[in-house]
Design a protein around this motif. Structure first.
Motif, PDB file in Angstrom:
ATOM      1  N   LEU A  61       2.497   9.182   0.434  1.00  0.00           N
ATOM      2  CA  LEU A  61       1.148   9.058   0.965  1.00  0.00           C
ATOM      3  C   LEU A  61       1.245   8.899   2.482  1.00  0.00           C
ATOM      4  N   LEU A  62       0.594   9.798   3.205  1.00  0.00           N
ATOM      5  CA  LEU A  62       0.657   9.812   4.665  1.00  0.00           C
ATOM      6  C   LEU A  62      -0.636   9.280   5.247  1.00  0.00           C
ATOM      7  N   ALA A  63      -0.532   8.561   6.363  1.00  0.00           N
ATOM      8  CA  ALA A  63      -1.708   7.958   6.981  1.00  0.00           C
ATOM      9  C   ALA A  63      -1.650   8.121   8.492  1.00  0.00           C
ATOM     10  N   GLY A  64      -2.836   8.160   9.102  1.00  0.00           N
ATOM     11  CA  GLY A  64      -2.933   8.208  10.553  1.00  0.00           C
ATOM     12  C   GLY A  64      -2.731   9.597  11.117  1.00  0.00           C
ATOM     13  N   GLU A  65      -3.009   9.718  12.389  1.00  0.00           N
ATOM     14  CA  GLU A  65      -2.888  11.013  13.042  1.00  0.00           C
ATOM     15  C   GLU A  65      -1.453  11.517  13.064  1.00  0.00           C
ATOM     16  N   GLN A  66      -0.519  10.598  13.093  1.00  0.00           N
ATOM     17  CA  GLN A  66       0.891  10.999  13.118  1.00  0.00           C
ATOM     18  C   GLN A  66       1.460  11.170  11.714  1.00  0.00           C
ATOM     19  N   GLU A  67       0.609  10.984  10.714  1.00  0.00           N
ATOM     20  CA  GLU A  67       0.994  11.170   9.318  1.00  0.00           C
ATOM     21  C   GLU A  67       2.274  10.410   8.977  1.00  0.00           C
ATOM     22  N   ARG A  68       2.250   9.138   9.260  1.00  0.00           N
ATOM     23  CA  ARG A  68       3.392   8.293   8.917  1.00  0.00           C
ATOM     24  C   ARG A  68       3.327   7.917   7.426  1.00  0.00           C
ATOM     25  N   PRO A  69       4.466   7.802   6.755  1.00  0.00           N
ATOM     26  CA  PRO A  69       4.462   7.396   5.354  1.00  0.00           C
ATOM     27  C   PRO A  69       3.873   5.992   5.187  1.00  0.00           C
ATOM     28  N   ALA A  70       2.833   5.897   4.374  1.00  0.00           N
ATOM     29  CA  ALA A  70       2.236   4.593   4.082  1.00  0.00           C
ATOM     30  C   ALA A  70       2.768   4.038   2.766  1.00  0.00           C
ATOM     31  N   MET A  71       3.135   4.922   1.862  1.00  0.00           N
ATOM     32  CA  MET A  71       3.701   4.521   0.572  1.00  0.00           C
ATOM     33  C   MET A  71       4.339   5.743  -0.078  1.00  0.00           C
ATOM     34  N   ALA A  72       5.382   5.496  -0.856  1.00  0.00           N
ATOM     35  CA  ALA A  72       5.999   6.552  -1.667  1.00  0.00           C
ATOM     36  C   ALA A  72       5.896   6.147  -3.133  1.00  0.00           C
ATOM     37  N   ILE A  73       5.691   7.135  -3.988  1.00  0.00           N
ATOM     38  CA  ILE A  73       5.577   6.875  -5.419  1.00  0.00           C
ATOM     39  C   ILE A  73       6.585   7.762  -6.145  1.00  0.00           C
ATOM     40  N   VAL A  74       7.496   7.147  -6.856  1.00  0.00           N
ATOM     41  CA  VAL A  74       8.447   7.873  -7.685  1.00  0.00           C
ATOM     42  C   VAL A  74       7.822   8.011  -9.075  1.00  0.00           C
TER      43      VAL A  74
END
Length: 302
Positions: A61-74
């Motif tokens: 899950l990417l967030a913000g203008e820089q598309e930083r990882p906010a969470m990963a789901i396996v």
């Protein structure tokens, strides 16, 4: 052979990357961070584990203008008990967390209530205070989708609903809701999802849906055709194997009978129950020299 159900569930989460987050939040009640995009990440974790081990789906899950990882789901689709998973699931989580440097959750997905209970067991890592408890999406957690608008907005959710609840009283409503979503799908997804929904519904719901389609139904998607074809070929091969086993077993018994040896019931049952071609071949040879049929079952060298 890969399970059709397993691969179908994996495809749902790949085709709709935000589905994992939706199920965590909407179905299981776990808050997920605000995100602008859900992206399927490479699931190969060869840096740590052997090359034949990989997670089914990894969603970031990417967030913000820089598309930083906010969470990963396996996402791990689980259709049976696998004693290896309590050891490899923590590796998937820690490796994914190290790769993306963000909170990482494990979501086990199953359409079997008993397997859901098995998946939900906490995994004691052996280190004080370190325990991994998988989040599990089982049949009870999958929403029953009978609303046409909801189906249009999230076709993968209604397909998942059919797979989880297709044998229940809600089956017909789920199928009719899915009809509303068909028009908005590309050809490959449409064909695949038809296959999945129709194969998941009970007989009455399937008849209703097929009547609404005003024609008979055949598997359309390349995905389904390939797995169905593999299943048919496997069945044929197993049939050939069983035929060969039966023929060899009958040859052993016929040889003993032709030599005038009495064949006790336990010997006859043991020969007919054998599924080892090498064992049967050995018995054919021994049947030519033994003087008592019971000697057939005595291990060589005894």
């Amino acid at each position: 052979m890969l399970s059709v159900t397993h691969e179908a569930l994996v495809e749902l989460f790949k085709n709709r990357p935000r589905l994992a987050a939706e199920m965590l939040h909407d179905a299981l009640g776990h808050p997920v961070p605000a995100f602008t995009e859900a992206r399927v990440d490479a699931s190969d974790l060869t840096e740590i584990v052997p090359s034949d081990r990989r997670a089914d789906v990894i969603v970031v899950l990417l967030a913000g203008e820089q598309e930083r990882p906010a969470m990963a789901i396996v996402v791990e689709v689980q259709l049976g008990v696998d004693p290896d998973k309590p050891y490899v699931w923590p590796v998937y989580v820690t490796q994914t967390r190290a790769r993306h440097r963000c909170p990482t959750w494990l979501l086990a997905v199953t359409v079997d209530a008993e397997i859901a209970r098995w998946c939900a067991r906490s995994i004691d890592m052996g280190h004080p205070g370190l325990t991994l408890t998988p989040l599990v999406l089982g049949p009870a957690g999958v929403p029953v989708v009978t609303d046409a608008e909801q189906a249009k907005a999230a076709p993968e959710v209604v397909v998942l609903s059919a797979m989880a609840h297709g044998q229940s009283e809600a089956a017909e409503g789920i199928g009719v809701a899915f009809l509303a979503a068909v028009a908005g799908l590309d050809e490959e997804r449409r064909d695949l999802y038809w296959d999945l929904v129709l194969s998941s519904l009970n007989e009455a719901a399937r008849r209703t849906l097929e009547a609404m389609m005003k024609s008979g139904y055949e598997y359309q998607s390349e995905f389904a055709r390939s797995y169905v074809a593999k299943g048919v070929e496997k069945g044929r091969e197993e049939g050939r194997q069983l035929g060969l086993l039966e023929a060899k077993a009958q040859a052993v018994l016929a040889f003993l009978d032709a030599r005038g040896l009495d064949i006790p019931a336990e010997v006859r049952e043991r020969v007919l129950a054998s599924i080892d071609i090498a064992e049967l071949d050995g018995w054919v040879r021994r049947a030519a020299v033994i003087s008592d049929a019971r000697e057939l079952l005595v291990p060589t060298g005894s």
